[in-house]
Enzyme design. Structure first.
Site, PDB file in Angstrom:
ATOM      1  N   SER A   1      -0.693   6.768  -4.744  1.00  0.00           N
ATOM      2  CA  SER A   1      -2.136   6.538  -4.668  1.00  0.00           C
ATOM      3  C   SER A   1      -2.871   7.479  -5.605  1.00  0.00           C
ATOM      4  CB  SER A   1      -2.632   6.762  -3.238  1.00  0.00           C
ATOM      5  OG  SER A   1      -4.049   6.692  -3.195  1.00  0.00           O
TER       6      SER A   1
ATOM      7  N   TYR B   1      -3.098  11.749   4.114  1.00  0.00           N
ATOM      8  CA  TYR B   1      -2.743  10.535   3.361  1.00  0.00           C
ATOM      9  C   TYR B   1      -2.448  10.882   1.903  1.00  0.00           C
ATOM     10  CZ  TYR B   1      -3.318   6.233   0.722  1.00  0.00           C
ATOM     11  OH  TYR B   1      -3.125   5.194  -0.159  1.00  0.00           O
TER      12      TYR B   1
END
Length: 224
Positions: free
Chosen positions: A204, A219
């Site tokens: 990401s 995350y």
């Protein structure tokens, strides 16, 4: 320089071949593809432009006739599944929802006809050991040439670090880190034995473009 180019809905990602044990034969690749610009490229900017726009794509079937995709029922994972089928690869689709797996596999077969598909139901937030056992059984005897580690979760909404509850913390680490690692462990021995293979880990931009990604810190850490 041996390159792998992966096209997902018009976006091209290129990386050097760096799979341990395969680099001498130049037939393997590991690439981290993020939702932002997290790709691996040689340092010279002109070379990066050439690699991303002009370098010829690889014949992915040379790595093997099968590809395994985790999290293939939505978004990036679903796009990878369709594009790999378009290239003529058979598919092992791994996800937690059997109805969605069937929907995707039916859609692929309706569009590409001869592609073989195996659906494997695994909940990466559940018994991971049992899930990996199912995957190992499903791929036994198959020449898995491409692995797309796409499965992952984020926060349901932004939270300060101290607000992340234990269950969410467990799921983030188990799915994003342990799941990716264990699936790779299951698939990599076959690639090493055949001396060819490509592994794509979906990361990401939250881990690179926005350092530590405030309010999504765990995350970001698990999707670096």
């Amino acid at each position: 320089m041996n390159l792998v180019r992966v096209n997902v809905e018009g976006t091209t990602k290129v990386t050097k071949v760096v799979v341990p044990g395969m680099h001498k034969r130049k037939k393997g690749a590991i690439v981290n593809v993020g939702s932002g610009a997290s790709i691996v490229l040689p340092s010279h900017p002109l070379y990066a432009i050439y690699a991303a726009t002009k370098a010829p794509g690889k014949n992915l079937k040379k790595y093997g006739s099968w590809a395994l995709v985790t999290g293939p029922t939505d978004g990036i994972g679903k796009s990878f599944a369709f594009q790999l089928a378009r290239k003529g690869l058979n598919l092992v689709l791994v996800g937690r929802n059997p109805d969605k797996l069937k929907e995707v596999s039916d859609g692929i077969q309706a569009k590409f006809g001869k592609v073989q598909i195996k659906n494997v139901v695994v909940d990466f937030s559940g018994d991971l050991s049992e899930g990996i056992r199912k995957i190992e059984e499903a791929i036994e005897g198959l020449d898995i040439g491409v692995l797309i580690n796409n499965v992952g979760i984020s926060y349901p909404y932004a939270r300060f670090f101290h607000e992340v509850d234990e269950q969410l913390l467990k799921n983030l680490i188990q799915i994003n880190v342990q799941g990716t690692t264990k699936v790779t462990q299951a698939v990599l021995p076959g690639m090493l034995k055949r001396k060819k293979g490509a592994i794509v880990n979906i990361g990401s931009g939250a881990a690179i473009v926005i350092p530590s990604d405030p309010l999504y810190a765990v995350y970001a850490a698990t999707k670096a």
